[in-house]
Design a protein around this motif. Sequence first.
Motif, PDB file in Angstrom:
ATOM      1  N   LEU A   1      -3.719   8.862  -9.977  1.00  6.19           N
ATOM      2  CA  LEU A   1      -4.945   8.524 -11.096  1.00  6.19           C
ATOM      3  C   LEU A   1      -6.006   9.050 -10.369  1.00  6.19           C
ATOM      4  CD1 LEU A   1      -4.744   4.257  -9.884  1.00  6.19           C
ATOM      5  CD2 LEU A   1      -4.792   6.007 -12.450  1.00  6.19           C
ATOM      6  N   GLY A   2      -6.076   9.596  -9.401  1.00  2.48           N
ATOM      7  CA  GLY A   2      -7.504  10.935  -8.530  1.00  2.48           C
ATOM      8  C   GLY A   2      -7.502  12.007  -9.103  1.00  2.48           C
TER       9      GLY A   2
ATOM     10  N   THR B   1      -8.529  11.796 -13.053  1.00  2.00           N
ATOM     11  CA  THR B   1      -9.216  11.727 -13.099  1.00  2.00           C
ATOM     12  C   THR B   1     -10.390  13.190 -12.948  1.00  2.00           C
ATOM     13  OG1 THR B   1      -9.294   9.273 -11.239  1.00  2.00           O
ATOM     14  CG2 THR B   1     -11.798  10.764 -12.045  1.00  2.00           C
TER      15      THR B   1
ATOM     16  N   ILE C   1       0.396   6.520  -6.961  1.00  2.65           N
ATOM     17  CA  ILE C   1      -0.418   5.411  -8.229  1.00  2.65           C
ATOM     18  C   ILE C   1      -1.937   6.320  -7.752  1.00  2.65           C
ATOM     19  CG2 ILE C   1      -1.557   3.766  -9.230  1.00  2.65           C
ATOM     20  CD1 ILE C   1       1.331   2.496  -9.195  1.00  2.65           C
ATOM     21  N   TYR C   2      -2.260   6.053  -6.927  1.00  6.57           N
ATOM     22  CA  TYR C   2      -3.448   6.275  -6.191  1.00  6.57           C
ATOM     23  C   TYR C   2      -3.608   7.952  -6.393  1.00  6.57           C
ATOM     24  CZ  TYR C   2      -4.382   1.931  -4.869  1.00  6.57           C
ATOM     25  OH  TYR C   2      -4.315  -0.063  -4.055  1.00  6.57           O
TER      26      TYR C   2
ATOM     27  N   LEU D   1       1.890   1.565  -3.842  1.00  4.65           N
ATOM     28  CA  LEU D   1       0.318   1.986  -3.982  1.00  4.65           C
ATOM     29  C   LEU D   1       0.273   3.323  -4.020  1.00  4.65           C
ATOM     30  CD1 LEU D   1      -0.984  -1.544  -4.724  1.00  4.65           C
ATOM     31  CD2 LEU D   1       0.680  -0.608  -6.328  1.00  4.65           C
ATOM     32  N   ARG D   2       0.394   3.945  -2.619  1.00  2.84           N
ATOM     33  CA  ARG D   2      -0.133   5.278  -2.571  1.00  2.84           C
ATOM     34  C   ARG D   2      -0.255   6.715  -3.306  1.00  2.84           C
ATOM     35  NH1 ARG D   2       1.981   5.605   2.750  1.00  2.84           N
ATOM     36  NH2 ARG D   2      -0.703   4.156   2.946  1.00  2.84           N
TER      37      ARG D   2
ATOM     38  N   SER E   1       0.776  -1.021  -0.087  1.00  2.00           N
ATOM     39  CA  SER E   1      -0.329   0.011   0.600  1.00  2.00           C
ATOM     40  C   SER E   1       0.620   1.417  -0.063  1.00  2.00           C
ATOM     41  CB  SER E   1      -1.030   0.224   1.051  1.00  2.00           C
ATOM     42  OG  SER E   1      -0.320   0.008   2.133  1.00  2.00           O
TER      43      SER E   1
END
Length: 100
Positions: A84-85, A88, A80-81, A77-78, A74
């Motif tokens: 992605l936010g 978006t 990347i999240y 991946l943080r 996690s």
Amino acid sequence: MTMPIQFDTAQYVKTLLDAGIPRQQADAHADALRLALSQPVANDSDLAIHRAELHAMFAEHEAKMIRLFDERLSAKLRPIYIWLGILTVMQAITMTKLFL
């Protein structure tokens, strides 16, 4: 819990002497075998206890490894999240400007 095996050293020495083994060697063999057999022997309940302890230890380590793996994954991946936010939101702004 554990019991040593009973051993008749005199009979063992006699058997060795009858077979032609010298007295000194027969006594040494008897002493060595008596010492080896006097050690406690594990029985089924002892093995079951150790087996349960090992299962508990492995389960604890498995849970710890899974927790560490999840934490590290996690953490990786943080970013990347977050991206992605952001993408978006940028896509939503672009679509809003195009169609409104």
